[in-house]
Design a protein around this motif. Structure first.
Motif, PDB file in Angstrom:
ATOM      1  N   GLU A   1       0.825  -1.192   0.000  1.00 44.28           N
ATOM      2  CA  GLU A   1       0.000   0.000   0.000  1.00 44.28           C
ATOM      3  C   GLU A   1       0.874   1.263   0.000  1.00 44.28           C
ATOM      4  OE1 GLU A   1      -0.170  -2.260   2.439  1.00 44.28           O
ATOM      5  OE2 GLU A   1      -1.964  -3.418   1.888  1.00 44.28           O
ATOM      6  N   ASN A   2       0.426   2.273  -0.761  1.00 45.70           N
ATOM      7  CA  ASN A   2       1.015   3.615  -0.742  1.00 45.70           C
ATOM      8  C   ASN A   2       2.486   3.626  -1.146  1.00 45.70           C
ATOM      9  OD1 ASN A   2      -1.487   4.400   0.248  1.00 45.70           O
ATOM     10  ND2 ASN A   2      -0.812   4.471   2.369  1.00 45.70           N
TER      11      ASN A   2
ATOM     12  N   THR B   1       2.397   1.489  -9.118  1.00 39.76           N
ATOM     13  CA  THR B   1       2.334   1.308  -7.672  1.00 39.76           C
ATOM     14  C   THR B   1       2.750  -0.126  -7.323  1.00 39.76           C
ATOM     15  OG1 THR B   1       0.027   0.589  -7.657  1.00 39.76           O
ATOM     16  CG2 THR B   1       0.444   2.965  -7.555  1.00 39.76           C
ATOM     17  N   MET B   2       3.144  -0.322  -6.089  1.00 39.28           N
ATOM     18  CA  MET B   2       3.518  -1.669  -5.669  1.00 39.28           C
ATOM     19  C   MET B   2       2.317  -2.603  -5.736  1.00 39.28           C
ATOM     20  SD  MET B   2       5.876  -3.701  -4.850  1.00 39.28           S
ATOM     21  CE  MET B   2       7.257  -2.623  -4.446  1.00 39.28           C
TER      22      MET B   2
ATOM     23  N   ARG C   1       7.296   6.141  -0.765  1.00 40.07           N
ATOM     24  CA  ARG C   1       6.181   5.760   0.107  1.00 40.07           C
ATOM     25  C   ARG C   1       5.440   7.029   0.488  1.00 40.07           C
ATOM     26  NH1 ARG C   1       6.530   1.814   5.432  1.00 40.07           N
ATOM     27  NH2 ARG C   1       4.273   1.542   5.705  1.00 40.07           N
ATOM     28  N   SER C   2       4.153   7.048   0.208  1.00 39.12           N
ATOM     29  CA  SER C   2       3.355   8.258   0.369  1.00 39.12           C
ATOM     30  C   SER C   2       2.446   8.153   1.583  1.00 39.12           C
ATOM     31  CB  SER C   2       2.515   8.502  -0.887  1.00 39.12           C
ATOM     32  OG  SER C   2       1.585   7.441  -1.078  1.00 39.12           O
ATOM     33  N   THR C   3       1.878   9.278   1.958  1.00 42.33           N
ATOM     34  CA  THR C   3       0.920   9.306   3.060  1.00 42.33           C
ATOM     35  C   THR C   3      -0.496   8.997   2.594  1.00 42.33           C
ATOM     36  OG1 THR C   3       0.669  11.693   2.737  1.00 42.33           O
ATOM     37  CG2 THR C   3       2.303  10.967   4.361  1.00 42.33           C
ATOM     38  N   GLY C   4      -0.721   9.080   1.280  1.00 41.67           N
ATOM     39  CA  GLY C   4      -2.044   8.800   0.713  1.00 41.67           C
ATOM     40  C   GLY C   4      -1.915   7.999  -0.568  1.00 41.67           C
ATOM     41  N   ASP C   5      -2.790   8.287  -1.524  1.00 42.42           N
ATOM     42  CA  ASP C   5      -2.780   7.584  -2.794  1.00 42.42           C
ATOM     43  C   ASP C   5      -1.484   7.893  -3.536  1.00 42.42           C
ATOM     44  OD1 ASP C   5      -3.236   6.363  -5.183  1.00 42.42           O
ATOM     45  OD2 ASP C   5      -5.100   7.427  -5.650  1.00 42.42           O
TER      46      ASP C   5
END
Length: 424
Positions: free
Chosen positions: A175-176, A404-405, A374-378
């Motif tokens: 995720e993210n 994206t992963m 690595r993000s805090t959102g989308d």
């Protein structure tokens, strides 16, 4: 597909039997006035074949149209499958052959049954209890139900296998996480220029709003590429035919934090672990014994995964151990293990985790690296910002891929997703 065809054949045969039952008085009259049995069989089989050809043509038209509908129903994401779905001559020929064979098979048995009527009872009444209670019709219904149940069970197993793969812990977070692949080398960047560009891009991407942490890597999990080399571990001599080849990855500091890979012992890489840039070697090699000495740099350090630590140091602490790349162990050219990280599935979700060694990003020279964010959102919201930073550094450098992963994992199990979607 074969099971679906069998179900369809059983269904068509049952319909033809029912149709023949409704025509038993007509057939009985024709038999009574002298019609030959084989003449009646040929007529009924011909009717069945004509129906099969018409059905085959309609099926081809429907298949050509439904392909686009089925593909539109697939889960979102890139499917790296080379699918050629346009019908060609071989497909048309096979389809017509199957249609004719199906019509022939499904027409012969009902024709044989229908042309053996009880003439007296058929002429007295349009209904015969004995004919209605044909064991064949019941058997066909049982076959249809059994095959349908088999298909449903198979579809359920496919879906269940897909769910198990998606729920499997791959050793990294999906995720993210955004992966951006650039290619400065494709436009002539070499050596220090690539390293400078990648470092500046990493710095610029780290400052984008919504970015928690960013890093560089040569390889990412389930990417499909690998880099391996032979190693010699201190205190573990190997015979020539036993020398192990271990997978390697070159990463920058914070890579494990970016992908959520836990550091179980020791430390992460530091900026000080990267050596100063070494210029590209000359086109003509130096004479033997006259090679320039390597510039002094920081000690070589490496981080290994659990599988590597258990393989080479089953009853020891891997931290502080040394190994060399190549055929012989040389302490002056060896790597010191400074960390142990959680196992990560790089090459397949079904495969066992293999030994992996991580080295500092620029230890093996300068080449195209992958940017991991690595993000805090989308993470998709960062794509345009990263592209803008690449253009600001050099508008000629192409961005090969942004994925994206989660998408990369889905791409890896695309075959399972495709089968599960179509079968369900």
């Amino acid at each position: 597909v074969g099971l679906v065809l069998l179900i369809a054949c059983a269904n068509v045969a049952n319909l033809l039997l029912a149709r023949a039952a409704s025509r038993r008085k007509e057939i009985a009259i024709r038999v009574a006035i002298g019609a030959g049995r084989w003449r009646l069989i040929s007529q009924l089989v011909t009717e069945a074949v004509i129906l099969a050809v018409i059905g085959g043509l309609a099926g081809l038209v429907f298949a050509y149209w439904s392909v686009r509908v089925l593909l539109s129903l697939l889960p979102t994401g890139t499917f790296p499958l080379d699918l050629h779905l346009t019908p060609d001559a071989r497909l048309l020929g096979f389809s017509f052959a199957v249609s004719l064979l199906t019509g022939l098979i499904c027409g012969i048995v009902p024709a044989l049954k229908a042309t053996r009527p009880d003439v007296v009872s058929a002429l007295k009444s349009d209904f015969s209890p004995r004919f209605a209670r044909l064991d064949l019709r019941k058997a066909l219904v049982i076959v249809q139900v059994a095959l349908s149940l088999l298909l449903l069970v198979g579809a359920g197993l496919f879906v269940r296998s897909l769910e198990n793969l998606r729920d499997l812990d791959p050793g990294f977070v999906r995720e993210n996480v955004l992966i951006v692949e650039t290619s400065a080398g494709s436009i002539g960047y070499k050596g220090q220029r690539i390293r400078t560009f990648e470092d500046r891009l990493l710095s610029a991407a780290s400052r984008l709003p919504g970015v928690r942490v960013a890093s560089l890597a040569m390889l990412t999990p389930l990417q499909g590429s690998r880099w391996n080399s032979g190693i010699v571990v201190e205190g573990h001599p190997w015979k020539p035919d036993e020398k192990p080849y271990i997978d390697f990855n070159a990463v920058s500091p914070h890579y494990f934090q970016t992908l959520g890979i836990s550091i179980l012992a020791g430390r992460d890489f530091r900026d000080q672990d990267n050596p100063a840039f070494s210029p590209d070697p000359p086109e003509k090699p130096y004479p033997p014994g006259k090679e320039p000495p390597e510039p002094p740099g920081p000690p070589k350090v490496a981080i290994v995964n659990q599988a590597m630590a258990k393989t080479f140091f089953p009853n020891e602490n891997a931290l502080g151990k040394h190994f060399s790349m190549g055929d012989k162990f040389k302490i002056e050219d060896s790597y010191e293990i400074v960390g142990v990280v959680k196992d990560t599935k790089y090459f397949g979700l079904r495969e066992a985790v293999e030994s992996m060694i991580y080295v500092s990003s620029w230890r093996q020279g300068a080449g195209d690296m992958v940017l991991c964010i690595r993000s805090t959102g989308d993470p998709k919201l960062l794509i345009e910002g990263v592209r803008r930073e690449v253009r600001n550094l050099d508008s000629a450098i192409p961005v090969r891929e942004t994925v994206t992963m989660e998408q990369q994992l889905n791409n890896h199990i695309s075959q399972e997703r495709l089968i599960a979607t179509l079968s369900s």
